[in-house]
Design a protein around this motif. Structure first.
Motif, PDB file in Angstrom:
ATOM      1  N   PRO A   6       0.788  -1.247   0.000  1.00  0.00           N
ATOM      2  CA  PRO A   6       0.000   0.000   0.000  1.00  0.00           C
ATOM      3  C   PRO A   6       0.816   1.292   0.000  1.00  0.00           C
ATOM      4  CG  PRO A   6      -0.969  -1.575   1.507  1.00  0.00           C
ATOM      5  CD  PRO A   6       0.334  -2.171   1.031  1.00  0.00           C
ATOM      6  N   ALA A   7       1.856   1.395   0.798  1.00  0.00           N
ATOM      7  CA  ALA A   7       2.628   2.645   0.846  1.00  0.00           C
ATOM      8  C   ALA A   7       3.260   2.943  -0.511  1.00  0.00           C
ATOM      9  CB  ALA A   7       3.699   2.577   1.930  1.00  0.00           C
ATOM     10  N   TRP A   8       3.786   1.925  -1.158  1.00  0.00           N
ATOM     11  CA  TRP A   8       4.404   2.113  -2.472  1.00  0.00           C
ATOM     12  C   TRP A   8       3.340   2.471  -3.509  1.00  0.00           C
ATOM     13  CZ3 TRP A   8       7.940  -2.040  -5.179  1.00  0.00           C
ATOM     14  CH2 TRP A   8       8.801  -1.395  -6.074  1.00  0.00           C
ATOM     15  N   ARG A   9       2.191   1.780  -3.449  1.00  0.00           N
ATOM     16  CA  ARG A   9       1.102   2.037  -4.385  1.00  0.00           C
ATOM     17  C   ARG A   9       0.595   3.478  -4.227  1.00  0.00           C
ATOM     18  NH1 ARG A   9      -2.100  -1.752  -2.843  1.00  0.00           N
ATOM     19  NH2 ARG A   9      -3.659  -0.474  -1.819  1.00  0.00           N
ATOM     20  N   ALA A  53      15.321  11.508  -4.262  1.00  0.00           N
ATOM     21  CA  ALA A  53      16.721  11.140  -4.511  1.00  0.00           C
ATOM     22  C   ALA A  53      17.465  10.936  -3.199  1.00  0.00           C
ATOM     23  CB  ALA A  53      17.407  12.208  -5.359  1.00  0.00           C
ATOM     24  N   GLU A  54      17.172  11.766  -2.197  1.00  0.00           N
ATOM     25  CA  GLU A  54      17.828  11.619  -0.891  1.00  0.00           C
ATOM     26  C   GLU A  54      17.302  10.405  -0.136  1.00  0.00           C
ATOM     27  OE1 GLU A  54      19.375  15.689   0.938  1.00  0.00           O
ATOM     28  OE2 GLU A  54      17.199  15.672   0.677  1.00  0.00           O
ATOM     29  N   TYR A  55      15.994  10.322   0.024  1.00  0.00           N
ATOM     30  CA  TYR A  55      15.433   9.252   0.838  1.00  0.00           C
ATOM     31  C   TYR A  55      15.647   7.867   0.229  1.00  0.00           C
ATOM     32  CZ  TYR A  55      13.343  12.503   4.093  1.00  0.00           C
ATOM     33  OH  TYR A  55      13.169  13.481   5.051  1.00  0.00           O
ATOM     34  N   PHE A  56      15.484   7.756  -1.089  1.00  0.00           N
ATOM     35  CA  PHE A  56      15.623   6.446  -1.718  1.00  0.00           C
ATOM     36  C   PHE A  56      16.991   6.265  -2.364  1.00  0.00           C
ATOM     37  CE2 PHE A  56      10.872   7.058  -2.035  1.00  0.00           C
ATOM     38  CZ  PHE A  56      10.609   6.262  -0.949  1.00  0.00           C
ATOM     39  N   GLY A  57      17.898   7.178  -2.078  1.00  0.00           N
ATOM     40  CA  GLY A  57      19.275   7.086  -2.555  1.00  0.00           C
ATOM     41  C   GLY A  57      20.211   6.921  -1.381  1.00  0.00           C
ATOM     42  N   ALA A  58      20.761   8.027  -0.924  1.00  0.00           N
ATOM     43  CA  ALA A  58      21.766   7.996   0.148  1.00  0.00           C
ATOM     44  C   ALA A  58      21.258   7.308   1.409  1.00  0.00           C
ATOM     45  CB  ALA A  58      22.219   9.415   0.473  1.00  0.00           C
ATOM     46  N   CYS A  59      19.994   7.483   1.740  1.00  0.00           N
ATOM     47  CA  CYS A  59      19.461   6.875   2.976  1.00  0.00           C
ATOM     48  C   CYS A  59      19.382   5.354   2.883  1.00  0.00           C
ATOM     49  CB  CYS A  59      18.081   7.454   3.292  1.00  0.00           C
ATOM     50  SG  CYS A  59      18.123   9.219   3.672  1.00  0.00           S
ATOM     51  N   LEU A  60      19.511   4.838   1.672  1.00  0.00           N
ATOM     52  CA  LEU A  60      19.520   3.387   1.475  1.00  0.00           C
ATOM     53  C   LEU A  60      20.864   2.905   0.938  1.00  0.00           C
ATOM     54  CD1 LEU A  60      15.911   2.928   0.059  1.00  0.00           C
ATOM     55  CD2 LEU A  60      16.771   2.263   2.315  1.00  0.00           C
ATOM     56  N   LEU A 131      10.282   4.982   5.186  1.00  0.00           N
ATOM     57  CA  LEU A 131      10.632   5.915   4.115  1.00  0.00           C
ATOM     58  C   LEU A 131       9.524   6.003   3.066  1.00  0.00           C
ATOM     59  CD1 LEU A 131      14.436   5.269   3.396  1.00  0.00           C
ATOM     60  CD2 LEU A 131      13.384   6.960   4.916  1.00  0.00           C
ATOM     61  N   LEU A 132       8.925   4.867   2.730  1.00  0.00           N
ATOM     62  CA  LEU A 132       7.822   4.879   1.762  1.00  0.00           C
ATOM     63  C   LEU A 132       6.645   5.693   2.281  1.00  0.00           C
ATOM     64  CD1 LEU A 132       7.853   1.208   0.464  1.00  0.00           C
ATOM     65  CD2 LEU A 132       8.185   3.267  -0.916  1.00  0.00           C
ATOM     66  N   VAL A 133       6.295   5.478   3.537  1.00  0.00           N
ATOM     67  CA  VAL A 133       5.193   6.250   4.122  1.00  0.00           C
ATOM     68  C   VAL A 133       5.559   7.733   4.153  1.00  0.00           C
ATOM     69  CG1 VAL A 133       3.868   6.670   6.238  1.00  0.00           C
ATOM     70  CG2 VAL A 133       4.247   4.321   5.443  1.00  0.00           C
ATOM     71  N   HIS A 134       6.781   8.027   4.586  1.00  0.00           N
ATOM     72  CA  HIS A 134       7.220   9.421   4.662  1.00  0.00           C
ATOM     73  C   HIS A 134       7.122  10.101   3.290  1.00  0.00           C
ATOM     74  CE1 HIS A 134       9.393  12.952   6.045  1.00  0.00           C
ATOM     75  NE2 HIS A 134      10.046  12.881   4.898  1.00  0.00           N
ATOM     76  N   MET A 135       7.615   9.443   2.240  1.00  0.00           N
ATOM     77  CA  MET A 135       7.590  10.058   0.904  1.00  0.00           C
ATOM     78  C   MET A 135       6.168  10.140   0.355  1.00  0.00           C
ATOM     79  SD  MET A 135      10.093  11.659  -0.318  1.00  0.00           S
ATOM     80  CE  MET A 135       9.083  12.237  -1.646  1.00  0.00           C
ATOM     81  N   ALA A 136       5.323   9.170   0.663  1.00  0.00           N
ATOM     82  CA  ALA A 136       3.925   9.259   0.220  1.00  0.00           C
ATOM     83  C   ALA A 136       3.252  10.470   0.858  1.00  0.00           C
ATOM     84  CB  ALA A 136       3.172   7.977   0.548  1.00  0.00           C
ATOM     85  N   VAL A 137       3.528  10.692   2.150  1.00  0.00           N
ATOM     86  CA  VAL A 137       2.950  11.843   2.847  1.00  0.00           C
ATOM     87  C   VAL A 137       3.555  13.141   2.313  1.00  0.00           C
ATOM     88  CG1 VAL A 137       2.800  12.985   5.105  1.00  0.00           C
ATOM     89  CG2 VAL A 137       2.344  10.536   4.913  1.00  0.00           C
ATOM     90  N   GLU A 138       4.865  13.181   2.142  1.00  0.00           N
ATOM     91  CA  GLU A 138       5.535  14.371   1.605  1.00  0.00           C
ATOM     92  C   GLU A 138       4.988  14.730   0.223  1.00  0.00           C
ATOM     93  OE1 GLU A 138       8.748  17.375   1.409  1.00  0.00           O
ATOM     94  OE2 GLU A 138       7.828  16.290   3.057  1.00  0.00           O
TER      95      GLU A 138
END
Length: 190
Positions: A6-9, A53-60, A131-138
């Motif tokens: 769900p978060a990704w969707r 780019a930050e959350y799904f890049g450097a943070c991972l 991170l997925l939830v955070h980016m969906a909310v952002e």
């Protein structure tokens, strides 16, 4: 990770709506600041590209290979919230699409409980799921801004292409509706 998560969707749905909100506008309308703080459509897309780019890049542990100028130590405040004269709308939108592809490629093989590290958070140790939830909310937060700015630009409104999620009133209905709300506000104390 299963793309039915769900978060990704939800994030994917929000991303599609972001792109729809800027579709078909002139460069002038995309760049035009529409709030006292300079909020503009193209800047919001640029900002979201940087966030993903930050959350799904450097943070991972997989840094985005094209560092943004606004990540530099000497960048000015809000450099991520507007496109420079050298950054065309096509470039900003292409970058956003490429960051999305990069983010999805990074996240796809990972489980929700895969560790992530966000150094600027008070509690930096987290997970891919967070991170997925955070980016969906952002993204949803800024999509709300995009909704309003697009309506200001050309009157276009609605949730996303083919789904207005609004009453099916004609322009007179909307004008009367707004007049009713304005009258109520004007008669309110203070």
């Amino acid at each position: 990770m299963d793309d039915t998560e769900p978060a990704w969707r939800y994030l994917r749905t929000q991303r599609e709506a972001v792109l729809w909100k800027v579709e078909g506008l002139s460069e002038r309308d995309l760049r035009m600041p529409r709030t006292p703080t300079g909020t503009n459509l193209l800047g919001l897309v640029k900002h979201l590209a940087g966030c993903e780019a930050e959350y799904f890049g450097a943070c991972l542990g997989r840094p985005w290979p094209e560092p943004f100028a606004f990540w530099a130590d000497d960048a000015q405040d809000n450099d991520d919230m507007w496109a420079t004269a050298d950054e065309s709308p096509e470039q900003v939108l292409d970058t956003y699409r490429r960051v999305i592809a990069f983010a999805d490629e990074t996240v796809a093989p990972l489980a929700l409980d895969t560790p992530a590290h966000v150094p600027w958070w008070r509690t930096p140790e987290t997970t891919v799921g967070v991170l997925l939830v955070h980016m969906a909310v952002e993204t949803a937060r800024h999509l709300g801004h995009l909704d309003i700015l697009r309506e200001q630009a050309d009157g276009s409104r609605g949730l996303r292409d083919g789904i207005s999620n609004l009453p099916d009133g004609d322009e007179q209905w909307w004008s009367d509706y707004v007049a009713t709300l304005r009258d109520l506000a004007e008669r309110s104390p203070g």
